[in-house]
Scaffold this motif. Structure first.
Motif, PDB file in Angstrom:
ATOM      1  N   VAL A  40       0.917  -1.124  -0.022  1.00  0.00           N
ATOM      2  CA  VAL A  40       0.115  -0.068  -0.069  1.00  0.00           C
ATOM      3  C   VAL A  40       0.802   0.820  -0.219  1.00  0.00           C
ATOM      4  CG1 VAL A  40      -1.463   1.137   1.134  1.00  0.00           C
ATOM      5  CG2 VAL A  40      -2.130  -1.175   0.763  1.00  0.00           C
ATOM      6  N   LEU A  41       2.303   1.563   1.048  1.00  0.00           N
ATOM      7  CA  LEU A  41       2.516   2.621   1.104  1.00  0.00           C
ATOM      8  C   LEU A  41       4.170   2.325   1.187  1.00  0.00           C
ATOM      9  CD1 LEU A  41       0.683   4.437   3.826  1.00  0.00           C
ATOM     10  CD2 LEU A  41       1.061   5.218   1.124  1.00  0.00           C
ATOM     11  N   ALA A  42       4.873   3.269   0.969  1.00  0.00           N
ATOM     12  CA  ALA A  42       6.366   2.911   0.989  1.00  0.00           C
ATOM     13  C   ALA A  42       7.300   4.018   1.529  1.00  0.00           C
ATOM     14  CB  ALA A  42       7.077   1.664  -0.250  1.00  0.00           C
ATOM     15  N   THR A  43       7.857   3.865   1.838  1.00  0.00           N
ATOM     16  CA  THR A  43       9.199   5.166   2.049  1.00  0.00           C
ATOM     17  C   THR A  43      10.275   4.842   1.956  1.00  0.00           C
ATOM     18  OG1 THR A  43       8.890   5.338   4.706  1.00  0.00           O
ATOM     19  CG2 THR A  43       7.750   6.684   3.056  1.00  0.00           C
ATOM     20  N   GLY A  44      11.832   5.441   2.697  1.00  0.00           N
ATOM     21  CA  GLY A  44      12.631   4.468   2.717  1.00  0.00           C
ATOM     22  C   GLY A  44      13.253   4.359   4.079  1.00  0.00           C
ATOM     23  N   SER A  45      12.288   4.048   4.710  1.00  0.00           N
ATOM     24  CA  SER A  45      12.307   3.756   6.270  1.00  0.00           C
ATOM     25  C   SER A  45      10.902   3.308   6.811  1.00  0.00           C
ATOM     26  CB  SER A  45      12.255   4.598   7.324  1.00  0.00           C
ATOM     27  OG  SER A  45      11.281   5.878   7.206  1.00  0.00           O
TER      28      SER A  45
END
Length: 157
Positions: A40-45
């Motif tokens: 659904v969502l992703a960031t670098g952390s």
């Protein structure tokens, strides 16, 4: 078939938005053949996935090396099994699985199961997902889908 990539939402200067609302109901995808994980969502952390598990299905054996994962049941009843034993979780029940722990998710109930998995740092994206965004934007299978987008479109008219 890969879904066409949507233009990234952002601020006028092109920066990713600081806050990104997502209606998780738009991301629920069941498959009669196997438990399904949807990014659904992703960031670098951080990454947020949904596990959608039909009655009497289970995930394959899971091991997330290098990432802690919390699993929270959103709907249905889940059994999380590890080498140490298993725990049953009702809706809004949650469990932390530390990096490298062998585990699995089972749905022994007659109702569909939806489990939210949050991993940090992000676990690898599911093979069928569009490339995971690194700017915090949602990764949607096709542009224009979902109840929230439909509502926003009606409000803009």
């Amino acid at each position: 078939m890969d879904a066409p990539e949507r233009p990234a939402p952002g601020t006028p200067d092109g920066a990713p938005p600081a806050v990104l609302p997502v209606d998780l109901r738009d991301w629920v995808r069941f498959d009669a053949g196997a438990a399904t994980r949807v990014r659904v969502l992703a960031t670098g952390s951080l990454a947020l996935d949904l596990w959608c598990v039909e009655p009497h299905q289970a995930t394959d054996v899971l091991t997330v090396a290098g990432s802690d994962v919390t699993y929270t049941v959103l709907g249905g009843r889940s059994w999380i099994a590890t080498e140490e034993g298993e725990v049953g979780l009702d809706p809004l029940g949650s469990v932390l699985v530390r990096a490298g722990v062998v585990h699995g998710i089972a749905n022994r109930a007659p109702d569909p199961l939806v489990v939210m998995a949050v991993s940090s740092p992000p676990a690898a994206a599911p093979e069928h997902a569009s490339p995971a965004a690194t700017d915090g934007r949602a990764v949607r299978p096709a542009p224009g889908e979902g109840a929230v987008r439909a509502l926003l479109a009606r409000l803009r008219r």
